[in-house]
Structures are given as structure tokens and as C-alpha cells.
Scaffold this active site. Sequence first.
Site, PDB file in Angstrom:
ATOM      1  N   HIS A  23      32.632  34.065  48.224  1.00 27.92           N
ATOM      2  CA  HIS A  23      31.715  35.146  48.626  1.00 27.92           C
ATOM      3  C   HIS A  23      30.443  34.525  49.190  1.00 27.92           C
ATOM      4  CE1 HIS A  23      33.733  38.134  45.636  1.00 27.92           C
ATOM      5  NE2 HIS A  23      34.340  38.129  46.794  1.00 27.92           N
ATOM      6  N   HIS A  79      44.779  44.834  48.835  1.00 28.46           N
ATOM      7  CA  HIS A  79      43.324  44.742  49.022  1.00 28.46           C
ATOM      8  C   HIS A  79      43.086  44.048  50.362  1.00 28.46           C
ATOM      9  CE1 HIS A  79      39.192  43.744  48.236  1.00 28.46           C
ATOM     10  NE2 HIS A  79      39.380  42.622  47.583  1.00 28.46           N
ATOM     11  N   GLU A  81      40.436  42.244  51.419  1.00 25.60           N
ATOM     12  CA  GLU A  81      39.562  41.074  51.534  1.00 25.60           C
ATOM     13  C   GLU A  81      40.388  39.872  51.980  1.00 25.60           C
ATOM     14  OE1 GLU A  81      36.962  40.512  48.151  1.00 25.60           O
ATOM     15  OE2 GLU A  81      35.456  39.533  49.419  1.00 25.60           O
ATOM     16  N   ASP A  83      40.701  36.773  51.387  1.00 28.70           N
ATOM     17  CA  ASP A  83      41.359  35.767  50.545  1.00 28.70           C
ATOM     18  C   ASP A  83      42.783  36.208  50.205  1.00 28.70           C
ATOM     19  OD1 ASP A  83      39.934  37.757  49.146  1.00 28.70           O
ATOM     20  OD2 ASP A  83      39.892  36.591  47.298  1.00 28.70           O
ATOM     21  N   HIS A 145      38.803  45.431  43.671  1.00 25.00           N
ATOM     22  CA  HIS A 145      37.406  45.070  43.745  1.00 25.00           C
ATOM     23  C   HIS A 145      36.679  45.729  44.928  1.00 25.00           C
ATOM     24  CE1 HIS A 145      35.204  41.565  45.891  1.00 25.00           C
ATOM     25  NE2 HIS A 145      34.321  42.089  45.089  1.00 25.00           N
ATOM     26  N   ASP A 164      42.818  41.675  42.400  1.00 20.58           N
ATOM     27  CA  ASP A 164      41.662  40.942  41.863  1.00 20.58           C
ATOM     28  C   ASP A 164      41.462  41.139  40.355  1.00 20.58           C
ATOM     29  OD1 ASP A 164      40.594  39.518  44.012  1.00 20.58           O
ATOM     30  OD2 ASP A 164      39.500  41.244  44.775  1.00 20.58           O
ATOM     31  N   TYR A 192      34.453  35.264  35.961  1.00 24.63           N
ATOM     32  CA  TYR A 192      35.031  36.107  37.015  1.00 24.63           C
ATOM     33  C   TYR A 192      34.648  37.568  36.796  1.00 24.63           C
ATOM     34  CZ  TYR A 192      38.905  37.806  39.995  1.00 24.63           C
ATOM     35  OH  TYR A 192      39.675  38.415  40.955  1.00 24.63           O
ATOM     36  N   HIS A 225      44.396  35.923  41.579  1.00 28.02           N
ATOM     37  CA  HIS A 225      43.699  34.635  41.421  1.00 28.02           C
ATOM     38  C   HIS A 225      44.025  34.097  40.035  1.00 28.02           C
ATOM     39  CE1 HIS A 225      41.135  35.115  44.956  1.00 28.02           C
ATOM     40  NE2 HIS A 225      40.763  36.298  44.540  1.00 28.02           N
TER      41      HIS A 225
HETATM   42 FE1  FEO Z   1      38.180  40.934  46.460  1.00 26.65          FE
HETATM   43 FE2  FEO Z   1      40.043  38.118  45.739  1.00 26.65          FE
HETATM   44  O1  FEO Z   1      39.196  39.393  46.850  1.00 26.65           O
END
Ligand code: FEO
Length: 402
Positions: A23, A79, A81, A83, A145, A164, A192, A225
Site C-alpha cells: 500500500h 477483489h 486490488e 495484488d 477489504h 483479504d 494485518y 495472503h
Molecule cells: Fe485489498 Fe490483498 O488486497
Amino acid sequence: MAVPIAENVYWVGAVDWEVRHFHGYSYHTHRGTSYNAYLVVDERVALIDTVMRGFEDEMLRRIAEVVDPARIDYVVANHGELDHAGAIPAVMARAPHAILVHSKRAADSLGKYLPDGWKRQVVGTGDTLPLGRKTLTFLEAPMLHWPDSMFTYIPEDKLLLPNDAFGQHLASSERFADQVDPAVLWDEARKYFANILTPFSKLILRKVEEVQQMGLEIATIAPSHGVVWRENPMQIVEQYVRWARGEAGAKALVVYETMWGSTAEMAHAVAEGIASAGVKVRVFPVPQTDHTTVVGELLEAKGIVVGSPTHNRRMLLNVAALMEDLIGLRPVNKIGAAFGSHGWSGGAVPLIEQRLKEAGIEVVQEGLALTWWPTPEERAQAVAWGRAFGERILESLSRRAE
Ligand code: FEO
């Protein structure tokens, strides 16, 4: 290597051993991370999430160990994002008939990030996608997220793929939570949650309740993750509930920045006072300690005292940056206070108090502002001030327990 996590379900993600910032520079990934993608092989083949751009070859190699990537029928983007969504173009290029499956809100995120022209299917809570013997079931999870986030659930395997949620930024050769050092696992899970999910604490409590009401049986939780929870997977859900409620122990943080050492001297005296009340205390100078660590430590602490000298009538910049971080995160059920030393004119202490309040932290005692270097009497005053803060922690914990 592709790793089976349930019958005909494989981890095919990528491990990022090198990444140290996430981020932008707001999250220090001290132990790297992983981007977890999961391949479900049935009459039809589905890939749940992808990986960060740059890791697509690693993921495609793992997929190819199990099936030809051209056989993929569905790419589920839980999601948007990057990643997780960053390697979607690489997968779609190898799986020409695949349909991209996502939530309604992901039309915004994916629509802006990724090229268009693919077949798409929008899904919402309760929608299902039969693959043969297995079924993908979707549950929207906005703000866990992002507004576009959703969970995928496979009832036949009692397998929850929550993207996430329930993750950790942890690079490891092991794929399961029960295989890694528990101290490391919980340190990363706590950081996290604290640094990413704290602002959504109320939504987390509601989502857990919703999942309980739906009666989903869960044998495995495979986040996007870190490692997969397969032994007692509900332990991380129960821990999320405690964190989201702001449950904390008799612990305080003393966080400070110093110019000539006098605010540091105050910090040590304050910490001594807090400890004398029977409260565990941790002292963190900034910027020597990164925000990720401070915020992670704060999650299970009841209180935080923040110190800064006054410079140009303001607090020092690293304390200011930490306060900005806390205002965004809005930690739950915390108490705080401010202290600092100044020379010709003050100003930092009331500003810190203002920022603590903006972060939703209850300021429970008047700030302690001293001048120049603490005299022995003033040092004793700082110890007493710290002790009073420690006592306020014990009082608020006992009120909460009643
Ligand atoms: Fe909200 Fe692992 O991205």
C-alpha cells in the site's frame, strides 16, 4: 509446486519473499507476503483470484502442473486490488474461453484497472456457479477489504476463500497455519488486522454474524495472503471478533519522537510510572519504529500515550504521520494522553490531544508539557503522570469487565 488444500483444490499462488512495503509505504511487510490463487478442478475449472502483476509466470507454472491453463472456465475475482487482480490479463490470455466472475462493485475497480473485452458474469450474495460435483457460492463482503470484495465458498469442501480477510503478510515455504511458528503467525495476523481491517471492525462483526446465521460449515479458510487455516480454522474468526470488539489487555504504548532527548527522558519516566501501576508497557521511538509495528502493538493494548517536542508550534513530523495513520484507522476502545517538552513556546501537546480525539481515542487526562530538560522533580511528576495513566487503564478495563 501446486499444493492441494482440499480434494481437487490447489494453491497455485506466488510467494513474494522480497516485498517490504505494501500500500505504497504505509504497511511494512517485515516478512514478505504471498498472493494466493486457488485452482478448483472439476468438470469445469475455476481459478479463484490471481496474483500480483510480475508473478503471473510463477502462478501459471503452478496451474500447468495440474491442468492446462487453457482449460480454465472461470476466473473469479473476489477483489479488484492489483495484488490479486494484477495477473488476470495474463490468465485470460491463456484461457481464451474463460469467463471473468466478479461482484457488481468490481465492475468499477476492474473496469478501470484492466482492459475490457472479456466475457463477464456478475454475482452477488447467494449466487452459485456449479462446476460439476462442486459448487462455487458467493457472499459479498464489502469493505473487507474494498467495496468490491466478496468471499467464495465451496460447500462440498466446507472451504471458505475470503480473499483479504483472515490473511497475513507472511512469505513462507509452508502453506498451512499449523506448519509455521505460532508466534510469527499471530504476530503477522495481528499486524494485518490492525493496519488493514481496523477501520472496518463493525462490518467484520456483522459479517461474522451473517456467516453464522447462514450456517456455513467451515473446515478450511484459505485467505489470499499468507497461510491456510485448516486445523481449528474458527480460531482466526474468533480472534477477529475479539479484535473487532476492541478487546485489550492491561498494556500501554509510549510512542514518542525527540529532538534533544528531553521528550525521550519524559517517555522513559512515563513508562516507569505506567509499569508501577501494574500495567505492561512498551516504549517505541519513531521513526526508529515503523507505524506498522506501533499499530500492530496497539491492537491488544488498552492505551497509548504520545509524546513530541514542539517545533514551529507543531508536533514533530514522524509523530504527525503516526497520528494521521491512527485517524484513518480509528482504533476501537482505546484511551490516550499526550506529553512533550518544549523550549520557548509549546503547542505540540494540545495538537496531539486533538489528533487522538480525531482518531476516536478517549483522552483521559490532561497532557504533560514540560520545558527544556526535566528537573528531578519534573521527572518524578512524569512518573506520577504515567502511573495515573496506568491506573486509568486498569479502571477502564474493570468497568468493561463489569
Ligand atoms: Fe485489498 Fe490483498 O488486497
